[in-house]
Design a protein around this motif. Structure first.
Motif, short mmCIF file in Angstrom:
data_model
loop_
_atom_site.label_atom_id
_atom_site.label_comp_id
_atom_site.label_asym_id
_atom_site.label_seq_id
_atom_site.Cartn_x
_atom_site.Cartn_y
_atom_site.Cartn_z
N GLU A 1 0.83 -1.21 0.00
CA GLU A 1 0.00 0.00 0.00
C GLU A 1 0.86 1.26 0.00
O GLU A 1 0.56 2.22 -0.70
CB GLU A 1 -0.94 0.00 1.21
N LEU B 1 2.20 1.76 -3.44
CA LEU B 1 1.16 2.32 -4.32
C LEU B 1 0.98 3.82 -4.09
O LEU B 1 0.82 4.58 -5.04
CB LEU B 1 -0.16 1.60 -4.11
N ARG B 2 1.00 4.25 -2.84
CA ARG B 2 0.88 5.68 -2.54
C ARG B 2 2.07 6.45 -3.08
O ARG B 2 1.93 7.56 -3.60
CB ARG B 2 0.74 5.90 -1.04
N THR C 1 3.89 5.77 -5.66
CA THR C 1 3.90 5.83 -7.13
C THR C 1 2.62 6.43 -7.68
O THR C 1 2.39 6.39 -8.89
CB THR C 1 4.10 4.42 -7.71
N ALA C 2 1.79 7.01 -6.83
CA ALA C 2 0.51 7.56 -7.27
C ALA C 2 0.70 8.68 -8.29
O ALA C 2 -0.14 8.88 -9.16
CB ALA C 2 -0.29 8.06 -6.08
N SER D 1 2.99 8.83 -10.56
CA SER D 1 3.55 8.32 -11.82
C SER D 1 2.47 8.28 -12.88
O SER D 1 1.36 7.82 -12.64
CB SER D 1 4.14 6.92 -11.64
N VAL E 1 1.15 2.00 -16.06
CA VAL E 1 1.32 2.13 -14.61
C VAL E 1 -0.05 2.17 -13.92
O VAL E 1 -0.25 1.54 -12.88
CB VAL E 1 2.15 3.38 -14.27
N SER E 2 -1.00 2.88 -14.49
CA SER E 2 -2.34 2.97 -13.91
C SER E 2 -3.02 1.61 -13.89
O SER E 2 -3.65 1.23 -12.90
CB SER E 2 -3.20 3.96 -14.69
N ARG F 1 -1.35 -0.50 -11.24
CA ARG F 1 -1.74 -0.03 -9.91
C ARG F 1 -3.14 -0.54 -9.55
O ARG F 1 -3.37 -1.00 -8.43
CB ARG F 1 -1.68 1.49 -9.84
N GLU F 2 -4.07 -0.49 -10.48
CA GLU F 2 -5.42 -0.97 -10.22
C GLU F 2 -5.43 -2.48 -9.95
O GLU F 2 -6.12 -2.95 -9.05
CB GLU F 2 -6.33 -0.65 -11.42
N GLN G 1 -4.07 -3.03 -6.51
CA GLN G 1 -5.05 -2.64 -5.50
C GLN G 1 -6.13 -3.72 -5.34
O GLN G 1 -6.55 -4.03 -4.22
CB GLN G 1 -5.68 -1.30 -5.85
#
Length: 106
Positions: free
Chosen positions: A27, A30-31, A33-34, A36, A41-42, A45-46, A49
């Motif tokens: 977590e 993820l925070r 690299t938010a 980026s 990357v998105s 990240r999803e 998550q």
């Protein structure tokens, strides 16, 4: 064999603790690299998550099962001691004697 009885309770507790640390680290990553940018990357990240959410649910279930098993073992021990007080005293004395002999040899 049941998967819940394959590992000793101490190992299960350590596993739950270690998984909590891994989830917290993921977590935090993820925070971090938010900011980026990028579609790839998105998407990643999803996906992470979603997997973290699933892992948290399974971790909570495993922790609840561990607590339930611990409470059941405590109840069974309490019942045994109440039903067989002299056996419990004898077992405790035997364990104490054995520990005393082992410690005395050192």
């Amino acid at each position: 064999m049941n998967a819940n009885t394959d590992l000793p309770a101490v190992s299960k507790e350590k596993l739950v603790t270690d998984l909590k640390v891994v989830v917290a680290d993921a977590e935090e990553l993820l925070r971090a690299t938010a900011s980026s940018a990028g579609e790839k990357v998105s998407e990643l990240r999803e996906k992470i998550q979603d997997r973290l959410r699933d892992a948290k649910i399974r971790l909570a279930d495993a922790e609840a099962a561990l607590v339930d098993k611990t409470k059941a073992a405590a109840r069974a021990t309490d019942d045994f001691v109440h039903e067989n007080p002299w056996k419990a005293v004898g077992i405790a004395a035997g364990v104490g004697l054995l520990l005393g002999v082992i410690i005395g040899r050192r």
